[in-house]
Write a protein that holds these residues in place. Structure first.
Motif, PDB file in Angstrom:
ATOM      1  N   UNK A  52       0.824  -1.210   0.000  1.00 33.04           N
ATOM      2  CA  UNK A  52       0.000   0.000   0.000  1.00 33.04           C
ATOM      3  C   UNK A  52       0.859   1.261   0.000  1.00 33.04           C
ATOM      4  N   UNK A  53       2.051   1.168   0.563  1.00 31.35           N
ATOM      5  CA  UNK A  53       2.906   2.355   0.729  1.00 31.35           C
ATOM      6  C   UNK A  53       3.785   2.600  -0.490  1.00 31.35           C
ATOM      7  N   UNK A  54       4.406   1.541  -1.001  1.00 34.00           N
ATOM      8  CA  UNK A  54       5.424   1.680  -2.047  1.00 34.00           C
ATOM      9  C   UNK A  54       4.836   1.438  -3.426  1.00 34.00           C
ATOM     10  N   UNK A  55       5.420   2.074  -4.410  1.00 29.93           N
ATOM     11  CA  UNK A  55       5.031   1.849  -5.802  1.00 29.93           C
ATOM     12  C   UNK A  55       5.704   0.582  -6.335  1.00 29.93           C
ATOM     13  N   UNK A  56       5.060  -0.143  -7.246  1.00 27.79           N
ATOM     14  CA  UNK A  56       5.692  -1.335  -7.832  1.00 27.79           C
ATOM     15  C   UNK A  56       7.007  -0.983  -8.522  1.00 27.79           C
ATOM     16  N   UNK A  96       3.135   9.743   4.692  1.00 22.91           N
ATOM     17  CA  UNK A  96       1.699  10.012   4.585  1.00 22.91           C
ATOM     18  C   UNK A  96       0.939   8.729   4.261  1.00 22.91           C
ATOM     19  N   UNK A  97       1.483   7.951   3.349  1.00 25.12           N
ATOM     20  CA  UNK A  97       0.849   6.676   3.021  1.00 25.12           C
ATOM     21  C   UNK A  97       0.930   5.706   4.196  1.00 25.12           C
ATOM     22  N   UNK A  98       2.108   5.649   4.826  1.00 25.88           N
ATOM     23  CA  UNK A  98       2.305   4.700   5.912  1.00 25.88           C
ATOM     24  C   UNK A  98       1.355   4.958   7.077  1.00 25.88           C
ATOM     25  N   UNK A  99       1.030   6.211   7.302  1.00 29.74           N
ATOM     26  CA  UNK A  99       0.163   6.545   8.425  1.00 29.74           C
ATOM     27  C   UNK A  99      -1.259   6.037   8.255  1.00 29.74           C
ATOM     28  N   UNK A 100      -1.634   5.729   7.014  1.00 27.67           N
ATOM     29  CA  UNK A 100      -3.026   5.349   6.744  1.00 27.67           C
ATOM     30  C   UNK A 100      -3.221   3.871   6.465  1.00 27.67           C
TER      31      UNK A 100
END
Length: 413
Positions: A52-56, A96-100
């Protein structure tokens, strides 16, 4: 100098708080799906969060996971101290992604769809994806009933133009059908055009086929292929690196092509312009040591220009499933040798054929004239003519011989 390992302070967000692992069961109390217990549950949840956090295809992030492991990488992404190589702006975006993230909720969403999350090390994980090294998928979201690993052992990617011609759609469908009939799995991107035609060709004969998506496995994209995507999830496989609900973007389409290339033993390109994502797949296949193949098209068609360039460099020309299998299959899986059509006159003895060839196309001749033309004795010429008449090749009128021309038949037929 070796960079310091990421701090081990427990993150404050809900992704990997104390509820991330509890007594060997998934966060939220859900049991691990059958056949996925080979990987530590903490690692699995961390990889779910990272999807969910990182791009492929993020090579830098892949290096973090290889160096620190998925759990420490996920924990570090919750903190303020960037991992090596990450700039302040990029790190702020990742945080920001990791927080969600909520890995338990993502796993529950996949389970509700009849899906699962595969990690490297699972029995079902296709080992050939490991050839991608630092850009190997962190994990795969999968919809499909049986083992993906076994399906991918004998697989071929068929890719090409979305806005393909009728010729391209026909060739892709025929290849998909032919490969599936021979027990090969067809891998493609579930897009319009060549991809969809290849999948449908395999499904039409009850074959195995895998659709690799640039979005979540629960997202029907492209919308016009909604029915095809549903069939792939039920009769074949749908794969995605991105977590459920994620939408496609142009970079994600490009990056998913590496998975298509790595999953298959070879890649066949059917119609592609000079600038085409299908050629990206072929380049990945070449880089990974896989077979790269192309189906030629009209030299006047821009949709075949990219394929023709591929064939002029590293690609191998193929026209049917048998020729593809000869390149990617085991020793002895040879394509049948093409043969020209056999005409009735091809079966004639040489002496009889020589007399037939000497007959003029448009007028009748005498036996002496024909004997000279065929360099054959008159009596033998007459005997050969009698044989030819019984077979329907010639006719005689007033001792003059000529070719028989029934309606619809060419003199040389």
């Amino acid at each position: 100098m070796r960079s310091p390992a990421p701090h081990r302070r427990q993150p404050r967000h809900r992704a990997l708080r104390g509820r991330a692992v509890s007594g060997g069961r998934a966060a939220g109390g859900g049991a691990v799906p059958a056949g996925q217990g080979e990987v530590e549950e903490e690692d699995r949840l961390a990889r779910v969060a990272l999807s969910r956090i990182l791009e492929p295809g993020d090579e830098l992030a892949g290096g973090w996971v290889a160096r620190y492991g998925p759990v420490e990488t996920a924990r570090a992404l919750a903190g303020e101290r960037p991992l090596p190589g990450a700039g302040a702006r990029r790190w702020a975006g990742l945080r920001l992604r990791a927080a969600a993230v909520d890995p338990a909720a993502d796993l529950a969403s996949a389970t509700a769809l009849g899906g699962r999350f595969l990690c490297p090390g699972d029995a079902e994980w296709p080992g050939q994806l490991d050839d991608l090294g630092a850009v190997r998928p962190l994990g795969l979201w999968v919809r499909g009933a049986s083992s993906l690993r076994f399906a991918a052992l004998r697989s071929v990617a068929v890719v090409g133009a979305r806005a393909c011609t009728e010729y391209g759609a026909h060739v892709a469908s025929t290849l998909g059908c032919g490969l599936a009939r021979r027990g090969w799995t067809v891998v493609s991107g579930a897009a319009y055009g060549v991809d969809g035609a290849a999948h449908r060709g395999a499904l039409a004969v009850g074959g195995a086929t895998v659709g690799v998506l640039a979005c979540g496995v629960d997202v029907a994209y492209p919308p016009g292929n909604r029915e095809l995507l549903a069939r792939l999830g039920e009769q074949g496989w749908l794969l995605a690196e991105l977590a459920p609900g994620e939408h496609p973007t142009r970079p994600r389409f490009v990056l998913r092509n590496r998975v298509i290339a790595a999953l298959a033993r070879g890649t066949v390109v059917v119609e592609a312009q000079l600038r085409s994502g299908s050629l990206v797949t072929a380049r990945w296949a070449e880089r990974l040591g896989r077979q790269t193949m192309g189906v030629p098209g009209p030299v006047t068609s821009g949709l075949s220009a990219g394929v023709h360039r591929l064939l002029r460099t590293e690609g191998r020309l193929v026209t049917c499933a048998d020729e593809v299998i000869e390149l990617v299959g085991s020793i002895g899986e040879l394509a049948p040798e093409p043969r020209s059509p056999l005409l009735p006159r091809d079966l004639l003895p040489a002496a009889t054929a020589r007399v037939l060839e000497a007959l003029p196309a448009r007028h009748a001749v005498t036996v002496p004239w024909l004997a000279r033309a065929a360099a054959t004795a008159a009596e033998e010429t007459r005997a050969r003519l009698t044989e030819l008449r019984s077979l329907g090749f010639v006719e005689c009128s007033r001792d003059r011989w000529q070719l028989t021309r029934p309606a619809g038949r060419h003199p040389n037929g």
